[in-house]
Design a protein around this motif. Structure first.
Motif, mmCIF file in Angstrom:
data_model
loop_
_atom_site.group_PDB
_atom_site.id
_atom_site.type_symbol
_atom_site.label_atom_id
_atom_site.label_comp_id
_atom_site.label_asym_id
_atom_site.label_seq_id
_atom_site.Cartn_x
_atom_site.Cartn_y
_atom_site.Cartn_z
ATOM 1 N N GLU A 1 -10.182 1.528 3.405
ATOM 2 C CA GLU A 1 -11.483 2.028 3.845
ATOM 3 C C GLU A 1 -11.386 2.758 5.178
ATOM 4 O O GLU A 1 -11.998 3.805 5.376
ATOM 5 C CB GLU A 1 -12.470 0.862 3.962
ATOM 6 N N LYS A 2 -10.581 2.221 6.089
ATOM 7 C CA LYS A 2 -10.504 2.780 7.438
ATOM 8 C C LYS A 2 -9.591 4.004 7.529
ATOM 9 O O LYS A 2 -9.910 4.972 8.223
ATOM 10 C CB LYS A 2 -10.021 1.704 8.409
ATOM 11 N N LEU A 3 -8.446 3.979 6.841
ATOM 12 C CA LEU A 3 -7.445 5.032 7.048
ATOM 13 C C LEU A 3 -7.316 6.043 5.905
ATOM 14 O O LEU A 3 -6.639 7.054 6.072
ATOM 15 C CB LEU A 3 -6.075 4.407 7.318
ATOM 16 N N ASN A 4 -7.909 5.788 4.763
ATOM 17 C CA ASN A 4 -7.823 6.769 3.678
ATOM 18 C C ASN A 4 -8.621 8.007 4.097
ATOM 19 O O ASN A 4 -9.811 7.940 4.345
ATOM 20 C CB ASN A 4 -8.360 6.193 2.368
ATOM 21 N N GLY A 5 -7.947 9.148 4.194
ATOM 22 C CA GLY A 5 -8.579 10.381 4.646
ATOM 23 C C GLY A 5 -8.455 10.594 6.150
ATOM 24 O O GLY A 5 -8.820 11.652 6.661
ATOM 25 N N TYR A 6 -7.922 9.612 6.872
ATOM 26 C CA TYR A 6 -7.732 9.719 8.320
ATOM 27 C C TYR A 6 -6.731 10.839 8.613
ATOM 28 O O TYR A 6 -5.681 10.936 7.979
ATOM 29 C CB TYR A 6 -7.195 8.377 8.845
ATOM 30 N N LEU A 61 0.836 -1.202 0.000
ATOM 31 C CA LEU A 61 0.000 0.000 0.000
ATOM 32 C C LEU A 61 0.869 1.250 0.000
ATOM 33 O O LEU A 61 1.869 1.326 0.716
ATOM 34 C CB LEU A 61 -0.907 0.032 1.234
ATOM 35 N N TYR A 62 0.463 2.223 -0.801
ATOM 36 C CA TYR A 62 1.094 3.540 -0.817
ATOM 37 C C TYR A 62 0.416 4.383 0.251
ATOM 38 O O TYR A 62 -0.811 4.423 0.334
ATOM 39 C CB TYR A 62 0.915 4.179 -2.196
ATOM 40 N N VAL A 63 1.209 5.037 1.083
ATOM 41 C CA VAL A 63 0.681 5.927 2.118
ATOM 42 C C VAL A 63 1.249 7.315 1.836
ATOM 43 O O VAL A 63 2.456 7.531 1.944
ATOM 44 C CB VAL A 63 1.080 5.463 3.533
ATOM 45 N N LYS A 110 -3.462 9.711 2.528
ATOM 46 C CA LYS A 110 -3.944 9.181 1.254
ATOM 47 C C LYS A 110 -3.380 7.766 1.152
ATOM 48 O O LYS A 110 -2.157 7.576 1.112
ATOM 49 C CB LYS A 110 -3.458 10.025 0.082
ATOM 50 N N ILE A 111 -4.263 6.783 1.116
ATOM 51 C CA ILE A 111 -3.830 5.392 1.073
ATOM 52 C C ILE A 111 -4.468 4.722 -0.137
ATOM 53 O O ILE A 111 -5.665 4.814 -0.358
ATOM 54 C CB ILE A 111 -4.210 4.647 2.364
ATOM 55 N N GLU A 112 -3.631 4.039 -0.907
ATOM 56 C CA GLU A 112 -4.115 3.290 -2.062
ATOM 57 C C GLU A 112 -3.150 2.145 -2.343
ATOM 58 O O GLU A 112 -2.028 2.127 -1.821
ATOM 59 C CB GLU A 112 -4.246 4.193 -3.289
#
Length: 159
Positions: free
Chosen positions: A63-68, A5-7, A76-78
Motif C-alpha cells: 500500500e505504501k510503496l507500490n507506485g512510489y 515481495l516482488y519489487v 511495482k511491488i506485489e
C-alpha cells in the motif's frame, strides 16, 4: 510466517544496500533483500525481492510503496507467487532425469573399459535408432572435411 515481495521497475544503477535502506526507511525493519543482477555486468536487472515478517506488514508495504517514485522509477511491488509446476514441465523434468541417469550408467560402463571401445558400444545408443543421414557431416563443411582427410592420409603415408 514470512512473506516474500516482488519489487519491480528498479533502476539499473542500484545496490542491495540501497534497496534495503529504502525499505528500512519507509517501512521499518525488513527480513532479507535480494537484488537480481546481470551476471556479466553486475548491474541490477530491474527487479528484486524483499521478505517481511507477516501478511499484514506485506499489505502495508504494498500500500505504501507500490507506485512510489524511487530514482525516477515508479516501483511495482506485489506478493511474489511461487508458480506451481505445470504437468508438461514435470514430464520434461522426468525425461531429463531419466536421460541423465541413463548417461551416468553408460559412463560407468565406459569407465570399466578403461577407454577401450568394443564393437557393442562403439556407436552411441542415440545414433543406433537414427538413419545414417543424420550423422553425416554438415554439407557446408563437407569440402573442408574432405580436404582435411586427404591431408591426414598424405601425412600418415609420408611418415
Amino acid at each position: 510466517m514470512s512473506v516474500r515481495l516482488y519489487v519491480g521497475n528498479l533502476p539499473r544503477e542500484l545496490s542491495r544496500e540501497e534497496l534495503e535502506a529504502l525499505f528500512n526507511q519507509e517501512v521499518g525493519e525488513v527480513g532479507t533483500t535480494k537484488l537480481i543482477t546481470d551476471r556479466k555486468t553486475g548491474k541490477c536487472r530491474g527487479f528484486g525481492f524483499v521478505t517481511v515478517e507477516s501478511e499484514e506488514i506485506a499489505d502495508q508495504v504494498i500500500e505504501k510503496l507500490n507506485g512510489y517514485t524511487f530514482k525516477d522509477n515508479p516501483l511495482k511491488i506485489e506478493k511474489a507467487n511461487d508458480k506451481p509446476k505445470s504437468e508438461s514441465k514435470e514430464k520434461e523434468e522426468a525425461v531429463a532425469e531419466k536421460t541423465t541417469s541413463s548417461n551416468r550408467s553408460n559412463n560407468r560402463k565406459n569407465n570399466k573399459n578403461n577407454g577401450r571401445r568394443t564393437q557393442a558400444n562403439s556407436t552411441p545408443a542415440e545414433y543406433s535408432s537414427m538413419d545414417m543421414e543424420a550423422v553425416q557431416p554438415d554439407p557446408r563443411w563437407a569440402d573442408a572435411l574432405a580436404q582435411l582427410k586427404e591431408r591426414l592420409l598424405a601425412q600418415s603415408s609420408n611418415a
